[in-house]
Design an enzyme around this catalytic site. Structure first.
Site, PDB file in Angstrom:
ATOM      1  CB  SER A   9      -0.877   0.010   1.251  1.00  0.00           C
ATOM      2  OG  SER A   9      -1.402   1.314   1.445  1.00  0.00           O
ATOM      3  CG  ASP A  36      -4.903   2.381   0.770  1.00  0.00           C
ATOM      4  OD1 ASP A  36      -3.803   2.085   1.273  1.00  0.00           O
ATOM      5  OD2 ASP A  36      -5.770   1.533   0.496  1.00  0.00           O
ATOM      6  N   GLY A 145      -2.709   3.995   7.975  1.00  0.00           N
ATOM      7  CA  GLY A 145      -1.785   2.881   8.062  1.00  0.00           C
ATOM      8  C   GLY A 145      -1.274   2.752   9.484  1.00  0.00           C
ATOM      9  N   GLY A 146      -0.547   1.687   9.739  1.00  0.00           N
ATOM     10  CA  GLY A 146       0.114   1.526  11.034  1.00  0.00           C
ATOM     11  C   GLY A 146      -0.783   1.135  12.187  1.00  0.00           C
ATOM     12  CG  ASP A 181      -6.042  -2.825   3.343  1.00  0.00           C
ATOM     13  OD1 ASP A 181      -6.571  -2.082   2.518  1.00  0.00           O
ATOM     14  OD2 ASP A 181      -5.101  -2.463   4.078  1.00  0.00           O
ATOM     15  N   GLY A 182      -4.576  -4.202   6.382  1.00  0.00           N
ATOM     16  CA  GLY A 182      -4.476  -3.427   7.616  1.00  0.00           C
ATOM     17  C   GLY A 182      -3.817  -4.234   8.725  1.00  0.00           C
ATOM     18  N   GLY A 183      -2.671  -3.747   9.177  1.00  0.00           N
ATOM     19  CA  GLY A 183      -1.967  -4.427  10.273  1.00  0.00           C
ATOM     20  C   GLY A 183      -1.319  -5.722   9.857  1.00  0.00           C
TER      21      GLY A 183
END
Ligand code: DX5
Length: 229
Positions: A9, A36, A145-146, A181-183
């Protein structure tokens, strides 16, 4: 289930050296990238729009997934297609007429994906799943993010994998990817892969990897492939 794919991403990339970082991620094994797009309404953040998609189209020949975290995405499907998207992903929660939006994406000659926020049940896909090229399960609340991986989404990943496997046994949804998507990092990719995901979006784990994006992508692939053996 098709082979493991990492989709970096670029939200986490350094835009001052975007092409350099994209090329590094490609060397690491990335064969697609996620862009994104955020409007500050559907999600509490604003990211980028058509110019960056156009720039990414010039920076790489790899597949570009445009993840529209915007309200009424149907307004801009043609413009994102023209800008260089290969896959256009809309949020089930942001589209009143989802079937029509998926048809619009396909009529533009692009692959169609639907994203579900963590609390959205997978049953909302029941009548549309056969028309999809990709289901995106958000494993964080979208916008940044993050963030930490939300553990309860593993149950949904398993449920969607079962749904896709059942449909493919009847000849439907046979090439639909299950993306998360994510982490996503070295520990969570294991859990997500075991639950049935085959495409993994990663921003922080790739572009903030201390050894650089190439090592970031390689590490994720090696971890997931280890599980495949
Ligand atoms: C969150 C975005 C994610 C993010 C990746 O709304 O959709 O794609 O950029 O997150 P991390 O950095 O956790 O991989």
């Amino acid at each position: 289930m098709s082979k493991i794919q990492i989709s970096p991403s670029i939200l986490a990339a350094d835009f001052l050296k975007l092409q350099e970082q994209v090329q590094a991620a490609e060397r690491g094994g990335a064969n697609r990238f996620q862009l994104d797009v955020m409007d500050g309404v559907f999600v509490p953040n604003i990211s980028f729009g058509f110019p960056l998609v156009q720039a990414m189209r010039r920076a790489t020949t790899k597949l570009l997934e445009v993840h529209l975290m915007i309200v009424q995405p149907e307004r801009y499907l043609d413009k994102f297609a023209d800008a260089g998207a290969d896959i256009i992903i809309v949020h089930q929660e942001a589209v009143v007429h989802l079937d029509r939006a998926i048809q619009q994406i396909k009529q533009l000659g692009k692959k169609a994906g639907v994203a579900l926020n963590p609390a959205t049940p997978e049953l909302t896909l029941e009548y549309i799943i056969d028309q999809l090229d990709l289901v995106l399960i958000m494993t964080v609340n979208p916008g940044f993010g993050g963030q930490e991986f939300i553990g309860y989404t593993l149950k949904k990943i398993r449920a969607v994998r079962e749904l896709l496997d059942a449909r493919s046994r009847t000849g439907f949804a046979t090439n639909c990817d299950l993306e998360v998507d994510g982490g996503i990092e070295l520990h969570t990719i294991r859990a997500a892969y075991k639950a049935g995901a085959n495409v993994f979006v990663a921003g922080t784990a790739v572009f903030e990897c201390p050894e650089g994006p190439e090592a970031g992508v390689k590490g994720l692939i090696q971890t997931a492939q280890f599980l495949e053996e």
